[in-house]
Write an enzyme that holds these catalytic residues in place. Sequence first.
Site, short mmCIF file in Angstrom:
data_model
loop_
_atom_site.label_atom_id
_atom_site.label_comp_id
_atom_site.label_asym_id
_atom_site.label_seq_id
_atom_site.Cartn_x
_atom_site.Cartn_y
_atom_site.Cartn_z
N HIS A 82 37.45 37.50 47.96
CA HIS A 82 37.69 38.77 47.27
C HIS A 82 37.50 38.61 45.76
O HIS A 82 36.72 39.35 45.14
CB HIS A 82 39.12 39.24 47.58
N GLU A 83 38.20 37.64 45.17
CA GLU A 83 38.15 37.49 43.71
C GLU A 83 36.78 37.01 43.24
O GLU A 83 36.33 37.37 42.14
CB GLU A 83 39.25 36.54 43.23
N HIS A 102 34.65 40.01 42.77
CA HIS A 102 34.85 40.58 41.43
C HIS A 102 34.05 39.79 40.39
O HIS A 102 33.37 40.35 39.53
CB HIS A 102 36.32 40.51 41.04
N HIS A 113 30.38 40.36 40.53
CA HIS A 113 30.08 41.69 40.00
C HIS A 113 30.04 41.63 38.46
O HIS A 113 29.10 42.14 37.82
CB HIS A 113 31.15 42.68 40.47
#
Length: 601
Positions: A391-392, A395, A398
Amino acid sequence: MSEKRLQKRDEISDEYKWKLEDMYETDELWEAECEKASQIAEKLSGFKGHLADSAATLLDFFKKQDELSYYLERIVVYANERSHQDTAVSKYQAYVSKAETLTVQASGALAFASPEILQIDDKRLESFYSESNELMHYKRAIDEIMRQKEHTLSAAEENILAQCGEMAAAPENIFSMFNNADIKFPYITDVEGNKIRITHGNFIDFLSSKDRSLRKQVFRGVYDSYKKWSNTVSMMYISKLKNDTFYARVRKYDSARTMYLSGGDIPESVYDNLIETVHAHLPALHRYMALRKKLLGVEHLHMYDLFAPIVDNVQTTYTYDEAKKLVAKALEPMGDEYVSTLKAGMESGWIDVYENENKRSGAYSWGAYGTHPYVLLNYADNLDSVFTLAHEMGHAMHTYYSNEHQSITYAGYLIFVAEVASTCNESLLMHYMLEHCEDENERKYLMTHFLDGFRTTLFRQAQFAEFEHIAHRKMQKGEPVTKDVLNELWYELNVQYYGPDMRVDDEISYEWMRIPHFYTPYYVYQYSTGYSAAVAFSKKILEEGKPAVDKYIGNFLCGGCSKNPIELLKSAGVDMSTPKPVDDALNVFEDYLKQFETATK
């Protein structure tokens, strides 16, 4: 009886710590940039009254503003991340305070700009664009200022609001210090006789124990701790509600929600569509709770049973090294360039891995333009931690792509799209693990993890969103907002969301008090909308391959804030202005629930 304690910061190997030295080699360099940022802010004040003078002047202003943004981002990120790695270090608490002061100074220095730009005649502005191709780069930024014309005050009023910034940040700052450094949870004794203090980092791990009495003990220990401070914590949040209501009224918005959503140009119908669509699918969540009760074999399902394993005899321990390899393998559909960058990031100081004494709880990714992104974890050797890593790093990737392909003016992607890339990574990881699972019991375990992902993200964050919106509405209408009102609201939402098979414990009334996201208003709904968009993107990537990947990376990850968030997602293939992505995602939840119900008959 032995006592387990958290490691101190200096007891953790450097290979598991982020390299903040990549941003500033020394603290003295940070302090020097603070001085530089202060000087630039002062120079920007000199533009007051001159933005309409010429295209060259307006262009020079925007370039200087970008320069200030560059330094401020670095200053704020470094100060906070130094503080977060050990929140008890007073030096870095002071750095955070200094960074906030600089931010307020910058806001004050720039307070004149929007009102002044709004006074420039349209024809004159068009002539500026004709004179300067460089100024065309800032047209979108100028258009965004024009869009907020109705809510922009006079230069003097904007300056006053900017000067209020530090005071307005008080509820969040006080809660952060309270929740991360001051509140202490009780010790519990585990099945091996070890005396362990409950922390933010191990709380969910304890609630995932097979030992029901331990779960109950930990659950009560945490919420009894919040209950003792409930008057204080309630006042922190009520103060935040008052802040939001004040700013919305002063800026002539219909509501705090209108104000916060306007920043990303998000229609309020998106928020309402989410809540309504989730409500329509609550019977499926109720079915899942009934199945959980049956598989646990309990007379009454309690809130402390939500994380208890309902499938036995599977490997649930993953070392950090195993997690890195698993995540990289699962993300291979994203292409060689994506995966090679991901691997390099995981090996070269992007990540702060393990919990230590006084470290900020939870996980996040945060970076500043011109340096690589950073990821804070509190890795705990379990499956949740593997998914948190995926998940991180979503980020982080991105941020990496946006920074690589956009100028600083448009690199910062907006909150509405912030959870899409992260959750898309989680979805691809789940698909990979289910595809390569040969053991039927392990497959059932993974399905429960997938279902719980929907519960904790799409359903739960919608519940959070509903709570904060009702609380804000009450404050706006002048209705009483007290500790008891907030506790009752949270309790009743749990009854509604979890259904008739859940015995909603009284202690859950205090759960809202430990949620830091409530101090970032109207943020959490985007976990739910982002999750829905992510399910759609991951499906496209797996089914369509490279064309979908190219569109996702090229149009979305590289896009920053170069377009309105709804348009950005639409250009990559997902239309969040309709309820369809949320409805489709919840239909996926129901499909997996049916499979799991069949598998456990």
